[in-house]
Design an enzyme around this catalytic site. Structure first.
Site, PDB file in Angstrom:
ATOM      1  CE  LYS A 116      43.756  49.839  36.597  1.00  0.00           C
ATOM      2  NZ  LYS A 116      43.635  48.381  36.563  1.00  0.00           N
ATOM      3  CE  LYS A 199      39.098  52.161  42.441  1.00  0.00           C
ATOM      4  NZ  LYS A 199      38.974  51.560  41.117  1.00  0.00           N
ATOM      5  CE  LYS A 202      43.387  44.020  43.887  1.00  0.00           C
ATOM      6  NZ  LYS A 202      43.081  43.354  42.645  1.00  0.00           N
TER       7      LYS A 202
HETATM    8  P1  TYM Z   1      39.586  44.508  40.460  1.00  0.00           P
HETATM    9  O1  TYM Z   1      40.551  43.391  40.541  1.00  0.00           O
HETATM   10  O2  TYM Z   1      40.109  45.907  40.433  1.00  0.00           O
HETATM   11  O3  TYM Z   1      38.567  44.438  41.662  1.00  0.00           O
HETATM   12  C1  TYM Z   1      37.811  43.258  41.947  1.00  0.00           C
HETATM   13  C2  TYM Z   1      36.408  43.658  42.392  1.00  0.00           C
HETATM   14  O4  TYM Z   1      36.483  44.536  43.530  1.00  0.00           O
HETATM   15  C3  TYM Z   1      35.739  45.731  43.263  1.00  0.00           C
HETATM   16  N1  TYM Z   1      36.416  46.867  43.917  1.00  0.00           N
HETATM   17  C4  TYM Z   1      35.815  47.715  44.757  1.00  0.00           C
HETATM   18  N2  TYM Z   1      34.561  47.774  45.217  1.00  0.00           N
HETATM   19  C5  TYM Z   1      34.262  48.771  46.094  1.00  0.00           C
HETATM   20  N3  TYM Z   1      35.173  49.692  46.526  1.00  0.00           N
HETATM   21  C6  TYM Z   1      36.454  49.664  46.087  1.00  0.00           C
HETATM   22  N4  TYM Z   1      37.342  50.549  46.539  1.00  0.00           N
HETATM   23  C7  TYM Z   1      36.824  48.640  45.155  1.00  0.00           C
HETATM   24  N5  TYM Z   1      37.984  48.318  44.520  1.00  0.00           N
HETATM   25  C8  TYM Z   1      37.715  47.233  43.774  1.00  0.00           C
HETATM   26  C9  TYM Z   1      35.743  45.869  41.745  1.00  0.00           C
HETATM   27  O5  TYM Z   1      34.661  46.650  41.306  1.00  0.00           O
HETATM   28  C10 TYM Z   1      35.645  44.428  41.304  1.00  0.00           C
HETATM   29  O6  TYM Z   1      34.301  43.997  41.288  1.00  0.00           O
HETATM   30  N6  TYM Z   1      38.181  44.594  35.662  1.00  0.00           N
HETATM   31  C11 TYM Z   1      37.992  43.928  36.937  1.00  0.00           C
HETATM   32  C12 TYM Z   1      38.242  42.445  36.899  1.00  0.00           C
HETATM   33  C13 TYM Z   1      37.502  41.692  35.853  1.00  0.00           C
HETATM   34  C14 TYM Z   1      36.131  41.362  35.851  1.00  0.00           C
HETATM   35  C15 TYM Z   1      35.909  40.620  34.661  1.00  0.00           C
HETATM   36  C16 TYM Z   1      35.081  41.632  36.724  1.00  0.00           C
HETATM   37  C17 TYM Z   1      38.049  41.177  34.708  1.00  0.00           C
HETATM   38  N7  TYM Z   1      37.082  40.513  34.002  1.00  0.00           N
HETATM   39  C18 TYM Z   1      34.647  40.139  34.309  1.00  0.00           C
HETATM   40  C19 TYM Z   1      33.829  41.148  36.384  1.00  0.00           C
HETATM   41  C20 TYM Z   1      33.606  40.408  35.204  1.00  0.00           C
HETATM   42  C21 TYM Z   1      38.947  44.546  37.949  1.00  0.00           C
HETATM   43  O7  TYM Z   1      39.957  45.100  37.605  1.00  0.00           O
HETATM   44  O8  TYM Z   1      38.592  44.294  39.230  1.00  0.00           O
END
Ligand code: TYM
Length: 336
Positions: A116, A199, A202
């Site tokens: 990032k 991947k 968004k």
């Molecule tokens: P975020 O917002 O990027 O994504 C949310 C969830 O979607 C999953 N994900 C994917 N899974 C499979 N293939 C993909 N291409 C893909 N893109 C996203 C992510 O693995 C996630 O589970 N850091 C986290 C948010 C967060 C969080 C937490 C998660 C903050 N605090 C505590 C669990 C526990 C994030 O940026 O997810």
């Protein structure tokens, strides 16, 4: 998932744009399944969103939209706790304490920060660097034991376990559990529809790379039709997918949506070209994803109702996190 029976589930998603098929298959579908059996806490992580610049008006709208999208997907705020992170001050408070537990060396290993921050590291916010300690605080403020996430979050979960173990050892306690990631076997990493080596995300500038949960039936069908593939027919065994990232991705998406193992799908479609496979996949995807945006739009007609649900969720979350933080403060040696 039987092992989670006595545990507590926590997971989060960032309000930084449309949720997409990767979020759905990698995490949200699992969140929905877990809520019937377990105590689940699901969070729209707006404090994480501001680790990169956000426009306030857009952020405010995105928080509501993501909450509506989760409800439309099947998260039931009567069964699960659903809220946005900034309403529960214990997340930020515990994150500070964890900043004083985690070591620079641990954070320096985080690949997501490197991706990032890119080349312009000096200009990245301190928040982006410390992001994983806030994530550890999200989970541990509830002493959650299981965290359903996509594969890209695995390293952050390992760090969360390291922080929990270090805190326990610093204060000679067994206070925090070491939370387990729950990563789906199929579709744990959904890839871009235009490039099977990156991947689905968004932040990709091309909308054709992802299926948004807000896409119409036509948009979904078109994106699948135009998804990149190779000229070979599908193999009849998983081994034959090696070196074919786009085919692997489409079979993985089929598997995630249908719940059928890849072997089963390949034994049915092996030898067939994508001209046969893609229309079936498109229909499957439309049948599961298109109803979400219809329901979401209905919910967004009543923004006050979404705000009310988030406020209720925040009060429930705080009722769990506040006593845990009080104990943490005791352990650390703060007075009161
Ligand atoms: P975020 O917002 O990027 O994504 C949310 C969830 O979607 C999953 N994900 C994917 N899974 C499979 N293939 C993909 N291409 C893909 N893109 C996203 C992510 O693995 C996630 O589970 N850091 C986290 C948010 C967060 C969080 C937490 C998660 C903050 N605090 C505590 C669990 C526990 C994030 O940026 O997810």
């Amino acid at each position: 998932m039987g092992e989670a029976k006595t545990g507590r589930i926590f997971s989060g998603v960032q309000p930084t744009g449309n949720l997409h098929l990767g979020n759905y298959l990698g995490a949200i579908k699992n969140w929905i399944a877990l809520q019937d059996e377990f105590e689940c806490i699901y969070c729209v992580v707006d404090l994480h969103a501001i680790t990169v610049p956000q426009e306030p008006v857009i952020l405010r709208r995105a928080i509501r939209e993501v909450a509506a999208c989760l409800i439309a997907s099947g998260i039931n705020p009567e069964k699960s706790i659903l809220f946005n992170q900034s309403r529960v001050p214990q997340h930020a408070e515990l994150a500070w304490i964890f900043n004083c537990v985690a070591r620079l060396g641990w954070l320096n290993r985080m690949t997501q920060f490197k991706e990032k921050a890119g080349k312009n590291r000096e200009n990245a916010t301190v928040g982006l660097y410390a992001y994983p300690t806030l994530m550890a605080a999200d989970i541990l403020a509830y002493r959650a034991t299981h965290v359903p996430v996509g594969e890209d979050q695995k390293q952050h979960l390992e760090l969360t376990r390291d922080i929990a173990a270090a805190f326990n050892s610093m204060f000679d306690s067994e206070f925090f559990p070491l939370p387990e990631p729950q990563i789906q076997k199929t579709a744990a990493r959904v890839m871009s529809l235009r490039d099977g080596s990156s991947k689905m995300s968004k932040s990709d500038i091309s909308d054709a790379t992802r299926i948004n949960l807000t896409d119409s039936a036509d948009e979904i069908a078109q994106k699948i039709k135009r998804a990149k593939t190779d000229p070979e027919p599908l193999p009849s065994e998983a081994k034959g997918l090696e070196g074919r990232p786009e085919a692997t991705n489409l079979v993985g998406i089929f598997s995630g949506l249908s719940g059928r193992p890849a072997e089963d799908i390949l034994s049915e479609y092996g030898g067939q070209g994508f001209g046969v496979f893609k229309p079936v996949l498109a229909e499957l995807c439309v049948s599961q994803i298109a109803p979400i945006s219809l329901e979401m739009n209905k919910l967004l007609e009543q923004p006050d109702e979404i705000d009310r649900l988030l406020e209720k969720g925040a009060a429930q979350a705080q009722a769990i996190a506040a006593p845990i933080l009080a104990e943490v403060k005791q352990l650390v040696g703060f007075s009161g």
